[in-house]
Enzyme design. Structure first.
Site, mmCIF file in Angstrom:
data_model
loop_
_atom_site.group_PDB
_atom_site.id
_atom_site.type_symbol
_atom_site.label_atom_id
_atom_site.label_comp_id
_atom_site.label_asym_id
_atom_site.label_seq_id
_atom_site.Cartn_x
_atom_site.Cartn_y
_atom_site.Cartn_z
ATOM 1 N N GLY A 40 0.798 -1.229 0.000
ATOM 2 C CA GLY A 40 0.000 0.000 0.000
ATOM 3 C C GLY A 40 0.822 1.266 0.000
ATOM 4 O O GLY A 40 0.279 2.356 -0.150
ATOM 5 N N CYS A 68 -27.014 -9.432 -18.222
ATOM 6 C CA CYS A 68 -26.300 -9.095 -19.447
ATOM 7 C C CYS A 68 -27.178 -9.398 -20.662
ATOM 8 O O CYS A 68 -27.744 -10.485 -20.783
ATOM 9 C CB CYS A 68 -25.004 -9.885 -19.509
ATOM 10 S SG CYS A 68 -24.117 -9.680 -21.073
ATOM 11 N N CYS A 117 -17.686 -12.816 -20.938
ATOM 12 C CA CYS A 117 -19.018 -12.788 -21.539
ATOM 13 C C CYS A 117 -19.065 -13.764 -22.731
ATOM 14 O O CYS A 117 -20.008 -14.517 -22.898
ATOM 15 C CB CYS A 117 -19.343 -11.373 -21.986
ATOM 16 S SG CYS A 117 -21.050 -11.124 -22.505
#
Lengths: 270, 242, 288
Positions: free
Chosen positions: C33, C243, C272
């Protein structure tokens, strides 16, 4: 007798390079190196639960003194100790200093622009202190804010307004609420009521007195206004040209001042 | 030693007025006397004889120039009020030594009940108790209840002075210093105030007092110290009071 | 291995520069970080177009690596295609759209839907690495705030959000607390992807080319979004939406306005595509 809570030894703040003769200088301008000695070898003790007044004219070094103690300004020389802590707090690292500022001390500046962030709401300014102390429940924070707003007699319905929309007296109260948020042991008030109209000033003074008595907090009060000092302070230090020239009980300083300058100051009182 | 509360030795007060080119004015000099526990010592003398200055030196409103003022508290070590730390004086003022002057300073817009209550809270009395005692004292000094929430700055001179006296009398001091407390009071309120002071005396509180009126002083002083031009002329037993 | 253009070092950047960047990456991994400054190099694409991520990718990539580059989940957008072409031209390595086949994935603003493994590295392109910039304009101040963990100001920002809107309104770039030490900007990924940072199996590297900072989340590191106990962090809500292409109901969707119609499609285009062939592929197709 009460215990001391803060002890300051030989605090000096020099603006400029400084030279070995600076500390001997009679005025706050060194005749040898032309440096400004804003605070010159000041020692004092603050006792628990008392209000210690610091009076003196503009430029006498009183604000520099309290801002050094709050770590806004780093002093050139000198030491300060909190009771129970062996190390000189000026030697603390910045994280430790920040911790002292957040948990052990509170500050109210003459100008709310110095003490408050005008980009965030009144409540947000106070909440910042709580968030520093790792408060992570929104509803607990809101409850504590209500508590602090009530204690400082601020209207609750102004909590989410921006400081710029509030009156001067309210802005000072927000500073006080913020200063008290984490229950500090020491409160610094740097001309907290200067520039406010008289009725607002009176209520604010009453509030400060009330808070001091209820919370048993120790206060260093800087003011050029002898009336304010007389009403609030138990003891007074008189500063001139960066030095403490006289100290004593408030009524003694006002009725039987010893130093020529203090006599002049007291005799100039309206 | 147990029966002495205050021992003043060779006490002098001089003012150095720097604004007048360092002119020195002597308020009083070489004052020596003792105050017995429970005794009422009256101070009498013409105006300017140094009466007020003497009382103010004991209360430390004035810094003594020479000499010592040894105070013997009921419990604890003797302490020189002329030289001890400011902090010690503050502590004694809160708990042991009371003072009433002719003048009264209070934060504007603080109610008279609150002023008296705060004195007690400062002594460590809890809020409810402090309020109760403060109310009592105000009522005894004829401040009507309707004025409790009003600000003393709006009061008449007499009323204001009674609030001032209430503030001093309400705390149970060991030593009470009175500097013409009744000067601005009318006859009735004066009688009431004197009555209250008498009650305190009966409770064993030691008092040093200056009174405007010598007759008043003789009503309850055990001994009277007479000042003349800054010197103690005599201290005599007051036979009228027994 | 396919043909690569002549006259340039492998992966464009010279080896000394790669070595510096790798050193900075190691430092970043060691201090999760923490933003490590690095000497950002000139590249044939403009700063602000993914040069931070690109420099990380170029200094790590080897001849055996298989690269995937996405832009907001899409493999075929201009930025992604350009970066792929550039890397291919200067390394000759093979490129894939399949998340599971890639060894290094460079991404702009998304984390792929399929679960990544310890064998993979995800490289984020970062526009603004400083999470505190929102509340503090000065770099000297933000550095001090990180050093001292002085994070009250950003908490006040969240507090004020709730005061004003009754909830925290930050969408992308949701600040996270890494390894109990640093507040970090996770780059403009949607809130939906933030939980994927926590205890992930994959090494996450973040590069900001214009701002010259590299930072990292090593595998299995605690990453928590900033939240109040009574105002919890929430991800985007796609309830009752699916979708339009693959019908999936459990992926992050992009809203598309097509004439008068508003439709939703998967943001992760390669996943997808897979779902269209086999609707039963789970989001986390990798077995733990």
């Amino acid at each position: 007798m009460r215990d001391w809570i803060l002890k300051v030894e030989n605090l000096t703040k020099i603006y400029g390079d400084g030279c070995p003769n600076c500390l001997k200088s009679e005025t706050n301008k060194c005749p040898f190196c032309r440096a400004t000695i804003a605070v010159n070898s000041v020692s004092l003790a603050l006792y628990s639960g008392e209000i210690l007044g610091i009076m003196g004219e503009s430029g006498s070094g009183k604000s520099t003194l309290v801002r050094s103690l709050y770590f806004d300004i780093s002093p050139t020389l000198g030491e300060a100790y909190l009771n129970g802590e062996e190390r000189n707090i000026f030697n603390f690292n910045s994280q430790e200093k920040r911790k002292l500022r957040n948990f052990n001390m509170g500050m109210v500046y003459q100008s709310p622009y110095r003490g408050l962030n005008f980009e965030i709401t009144a409540g947000g300014n106070v909440a910042e202190k709580l968030l520093m102390a790792n408060w992570r429940s929104y509803s607990n924070i809101r409850r504590r804010l209500i508590d602090l707003f009530e204690k400082t007699e601020l209207p609750l319905n102004r909590m989410d307004d921006f400081p710029a929309t509030l009156s001067g007296g309210m802005q000072q109260r927000i500073q006080i609420a913020k200063a008290l948020a984490n229950n500090p042991e020491i409160l610094f008030l740097d001309e907290p009521t200067s520039g406010l109209d008289l009725s607002v000033q009176a209520r604010l003074l009453d509030l400060i007195k009330k808070i001091q008595q209820e919370l048993k907090i120790s206060i260093i009060l800087v003011s050029h206004d002898l009336g304010v000092i007389r009403l609030l302070a138990d003891r007074v230090l008189v500063m001139r040209e960066g030095r403490i020239i006289e100290s004593g009980l408030t009524d003694q300083i006002l009725e039987d001042p010893q130093h020529p300058y203090t006599q002049l100051l007291v005799n100039s009182m309206l | 030693m147990q029966d002495i509360i205050l021992k003043v030795r060779n006490l002098s007060k001089k003012f150095n007025l720097h604004l007048l080119g360092g002119k020195v004015i002597t308020a009083f000099q070489n004052a020596s006397f003792v105050l017995k526990r429970g005794e009422f010592l009256g101070i009498s003398g013409k105006s300017g004889s140094g009466k007020s200055s003497l009382i103010k030196c004991i209360y430390r409103t004035y810094l003594s120039t020479e000499g010592e003022i040894v105070y013997y508290p009921k419990n604890g070590m003797p302490i020189d009020l002329a030289r001890c730390l400011d902090e010690e004086i503050i502590d004694l003022r809160h708990r042991k030594i009371g003072y009433v002057s002719q003048f009264f300073y209070a934060i504007p817009r603080v109610s008279c009940l609150k002023i008296v209550t705060q004195t007690l809270i400062q002594q460590g009395v809890d809020e409810d108790g402090a309020k109760r005692r403060a109310k009592n004292m105000l009522l005894r000094l004829l401040i009507p209840e309707r004025l409790f929430d009003a600000y003393p700055s709006t009061f008449s001179g007499g009323e204001r002075q009674r609030v001032n006296i209430a503030q001093a009398l309400v705390k149970k001091a060991e030593l009470l210093l009175l500097d013409e407390p009744t000067a601005s009071l009318d006859k009735t309120s004066r009688a009431i105030v004197l009555d209250e002071i008498l009650k305190l005396k009966k409770k064993g509180i030691s008092v040093i007092g200056i009174f405007h009126d010598d007759e008043e002083l003789k009503r309850f002083a055990d001994r009277i110290l007479v000042l003349e031009e800054g010197k103690i002329k005599e201290i005599y037993k007051n036979d009228k009071n027994s | 291995m396919t043909e690569m253009i002549k006259g340039y070092n492998f992966a464009f950047i010279d080896e000394y520069a790669k070595r510096e960047i790798r050193r900075k990456i190691l430092k970043a991994v060691s201090i999760p970080g923490y933003q490590v400054p690095f000497g950002s190099r000139e590249l044939p694409i403009a700063r602000g177009w993914g040069t931070g991520g690109l420099q990380i990718t170029l200094s790590l990539i080897g001849k055996e690596d298989i690269l995937k580059v996405i832009d907001q989940g899409c493999d075929d957008s201009v930025n992604a295609v350009n970066i792929k072409r550039f890397i291919k031209a200067t390394t000759g390595i093979s490129i894939t759209a399949d998340t599971l086949k890639a060894t290094i994935i460079q991404t702009r603003h998304r984390i792929p839907e399929e679960e990544l493994t310890e064998a993979q590295i995800l490289v984020f392109q970062v526009p603004y690495p400083e999470p505190l910039r929102l509340v503090e304009p000065q770099e000297a101040q933000t550095r001090r705030m990180h050093a001292e963990m002085d994070y009250a100001k950003i908490w006040v920002f969240l507090y004020e959000n709730i005061v004003k809107w009754k909830e925290i309104t930050i969408g992308a770039r949701y600040p996270v607390f890494v390894n109990g030490r640093y507040i970090m900007d996770p780059s403009p990924i949607p809130r939906y992807d933030v939980p994927r940072l926590n205890y992930a199996r994959t090494l996450y590297l973040f590069g900001a080319g214009r701002e010259k900072r590299i930072y990292a989340i090593p595998p299995f590191t605690e990453v928590k979004p900033l939240e109040f106990e009574d105002h919890r962090f929430r991800i985007e809500d796609f309830t009752a939406k699916s979708c339009a292409l693959c019908g999936s109901k459990d992926t992050f969707l992009d809203e598309i306005v097509d004439g008068d119609r508003r439709i939703f499609t998967c943001s992760d285009t390669s996943f997808c595509k897979k779902r269209r062939e086999d609707p039963n592929i789970p989001k986390s197709s990798v077995k733990k």
